[in-house]
Write an enzyme that holds these catalytic residues in place. Structure first.
Site, PDB file in Angstrom:
ATOM      1  N   GLU A 211       0.839  -1.210   0.000  1.00  0.00           N
ATOM      2  CA  GLU A 211       0.000   0.000   0.000  1.00  0.00           C
ATOM      3  C   GLU A 211       0.871   1.256   0.000  1.00  0.00           C
ATOM      4  O   GLU A 211       1.798   1.386   0.797  1.00  0.00           O
ATOM      5  CB  GLU A 211      -1.008   0.037   1.148  1.00  0.00           C
ATOM      6  CG  GLU A 211      -2.005   1.199   1.031  1.00  0.00           C
ATOM      7  CD  GLU A 211      -2.697   1.257  -0.335  1.00  0.00           C
ATOM      8  OE1 GLU A 211      -2.097   1.845  -1.268  1.00  0.00           O
ATOM      9  OE2 GLU A 211      -3.801   0.715  -0.484  1.00  0.00           O
ATOM     10  N   ASP A 287      -6.974   0.119  -3.748  1.00  0.00           N
ATOM     11  CA  ASP A 287      -8.034   1.123  -3.869  1.00  0.00           C
ATOM     12  C   ASP A 287      -8.785   0.989  -5.194  1.00  0.00           C
ATOM     13  O   ASP A 287      -9.397   1.923  -5.666  1.00  0.00           O
ATOM     14  CB  ASP A 287      -7.440   2.528  -3.729  1.00  0.00           C
ATOM     15  CG  ASP A 287      -6.348   2.790  -4.757  1.00  0.00           C
ATOM     16  OD1 ASP A 287      -6.116   1.920  -5.637  1.00  0.00           O
ATOM     17  OD2 ASP A 287      -5.714   3.863  -4.697  1.00  0.00           O
TER      18      ASP A 287
HETATM   19  O1  AHR Z   1       0.647   0.530  -3.360  1.00  0.00           O
HETATM   20  C1  AHR Z   1       0.380   0.792  -4.684  1.00  0.00           C
HETATM   21  C2  AHR Z   1      -1.045   1.206  -4.882  1.00  0.00           C
HETATM   22  O2  AHR Z   1      -1.252   2.462  -4.310  1.00  0.00           O
HETATM   23  C3  AHR Z   1      -2.092   0.388  -4.205  1.00  0.00           C
HETATM   24  O3  AHR Z   1      -2.376  -0.837  -4.858  1.00  0.00           O
HETATM   25  C4  AHR Z   1      -3.267   1.298  -4.282  1.00  0.00           C
HETATM   26  O4  AHR Z   1      -4.212   1.041  -3.269  1.00  0.00           O
HETATM   27  C5  AHR Z   1      -2.655   2.680  -4.142  1.00  0.00           C
HETATM   28  O5  AHR Z   1      -3.096   3.519  -5.152  1.00  0.00           O
END
Ligand code: AHR
Length: 487
Positions: A211, A287
């Protein structure tokens, strides 16, 4: 505990090996084969477009490969999408259409069920082809690691199918479909995005999506211990326990695993301890970022941190399963061809580019046609500009110009250096949709195939919003004969 490749691999699955090693599977997903030796349930569900009926696809025998023939018969003369990828672990962690998230609306697209044909042990099966926009998720899981709890994850991907979008992931993510902060994910990522971490070479790389960062090692940026890995079938592993995590990988067809990183959590607030939430994603970011592409064949999540020895035995099981690319269909790169229509209206017609504009049409060509018309309907097959396992078509007389779609219509144009052009100019041959000849599937739009409609060339789906998506004659209009070159 198992310490070597099992001699009884036919009745033992990866999850039996993880269980024997003390790190049992709490999610096990595959559209190709059973991941437990005793598994005899449904692997996945497909839905066909003709009547919206669904069918569960099971295994040929307990512990065996998917019954792809059942899918082929159910989806004959129509198209199917994969609606559910069942959890074989007994925890009910089924993957279904991902909903909207903080980064992108939803629900996401479903994968076309025939877009990733392959073989396992000589049997035809299908993987999950993720074009950008496609995603699966389970936000209400059971048994998946949360907080700083230990877990292991492996997946088999097509190492030749990837891109630089965010984020082709499989694994642990947020239950809210939103970015809830550092350390709220722990998923396997595969692709060549360089926004956060990356490894040596040009990619693709196996990284951990933790994340707000794809990590190839302890720090953001280059970690040269994480190599480019692009085997046609690639085993990718991410695992984490308190204060420690690893990336491992290998060729899913032969050989063992290598460790690309094993060490401390990133020294950035939020990653130690972790805050895993325990949802499961496939093909998207936490996300619901969904700009990424890839192909998934199988994967699991475990409770507990699997030992390297256990994973090495899982890798032996994987290589023994016998993944192989399907026999190639369609013209070989390097060949010079003409492409003949098969619809009864037009069997004397060939795909041809216009001389007065960049459009692409079908037109009658005979031995008495002009030499220009013959050359206009002759194509040099090249390896796909976006994917070496597919093909592109270069004009025989407009050297350096390729067939590409734009707005779902075909044009003859020169590459502009963009990834989009290369994707638009790449087509993956399949057995003809009518049962005759060959069909050319758009790389970026699975289940849109090169079609003639009112004598103009498009990419078209079997039903859809464009006039050329008309279902009438779609199987015939999208099926072509590879003919001797006119020039
Ligand atoms: O960590 C990379 C990405 O960043 C994740 O998959 C996403 O949730 C956020 O936009």
């Amino acid at each position: 505990m198992l310490t070597s490749a099992p001699s009884h691999a036919a009745v033992q699955g990866p999850c039996d090996i993880y269980a024997a090693g003390g790190s049992p599977c709490v999610a096990a997903h595959s559209t190709t084969r059973a991941l437990f030796g005793a598994f005899s349930g449904s692997l996945y569900q497909v839905r066909r477009s003709s009547d919206n009926a669904t069918l569960n696809i099971g295994v040929l025998v307990a512990g065996g490969v998917a019954n792809a023939a059942a899918q082929d018969s159910f989806c004959a003369n129509t198209t199917c999408v994969i609606t559910v990828i069942y959890d074989q672990s007994g925890h009910g962690n089924n993957l279904t259409q991902a909903p909207a998230g903080g980064a992108a609306g939803g629900p996401d697209n479903l994968a076309y069920a025939t877009a990733a044909p392959t073989t396992v042990g000589g049997h035809k099966v299908y993987g999950v082809f993720v074009a950008p926009g496609t995603g699966y998720r389970d936000d209400a899981t059971s048994g998946i690691a949360t907080g700083d709890a230990a877990e292991g994850e492996y997946a088999i991907f097509d190492g030749t199918h990837y891109d630089g979008g965010c984020c082709f992931d499989y694994g642990n993510a947020e239950t809210s479909n939103n970015d809830t902060g550092n350390g709220h994910m722990e998923a396997i990522y595969f692709g060549n995005i360089k926004v956060w971490g990356y490894g040596s070479g040009n990619g693709p790389w196996i990284m951990a999506d933790l994340e707000n960062g794809l990590y190839s090692g302890v720090n953001a940026g280059l970690n040269s211990g994480d190599p480019t890995i692009n085997d046609r079938f690639t085993t990718a592993i991410v695992k984490g326990e308190a204060g420690h995590w690893s990336i491992r990988g290998g060729n899913a067809q032969s050989g063992g695993l290598s460790t690309f990183y094993s060490g401390a959590r990133p020294n950035v607030s939020g990653y130690n301890p972790m805050h895993k939430e325990g949802a499961i994603i496939l093909g998207i970011g936490g996300d619901n970022s969904k700009d990424s592409a890839g192909t998934f064949y199988e994967g699991v999540m475990t409770s507990g941190y699997p030992s390297d020895t256990t994973e090495n035995s899982v890798q032996a099981n994987i290589t023994a399963a016998g993944y192989a690319a399907p026999a190639s269909v369609g013209p070989a790169p390097g060949s010079r061809i003409s492409i003949q229509a098969t619809t009864s209206c037009c069997t004397g017609d060939y795909i041809k580019h216009d001389d007065s504009d960049t459009k692409v049409v079908i037109a009658p060509i005979t031995s008495s046609s002009s030499s220009t018309a013959k050359a206009d309907s002759t194509w040099i097959v090249t390896t796909g500009l976006a994917d070496t396992s597919c093909i592109s078509f270069e004009s025989a007389n407009n050297s350096g110009q390729y067939l590409r779609h734009s707005g779902f219509e075909l044009y003859l144009q020169a590459p502009d250096g963009s990834a989009l052009f290369n994707q638009d100019a790449t087509f993956c041959p399949q057995a003809g949709n009518s049962g005759t000849g060959v069909s050319f599937e758009s790389w970026g739009y699975p289940n849109k195939f090169i079609r003639h409609y009112n004598l103009t060339a498009y990419i078209a789906s079997d039903g859809g919003s464009n006039a050329w998506d008309a279902t009438s004659l779609w199987p015939n209009d999208t099926s072509w004969l590879v003919a001797s070159p006119w020039a």
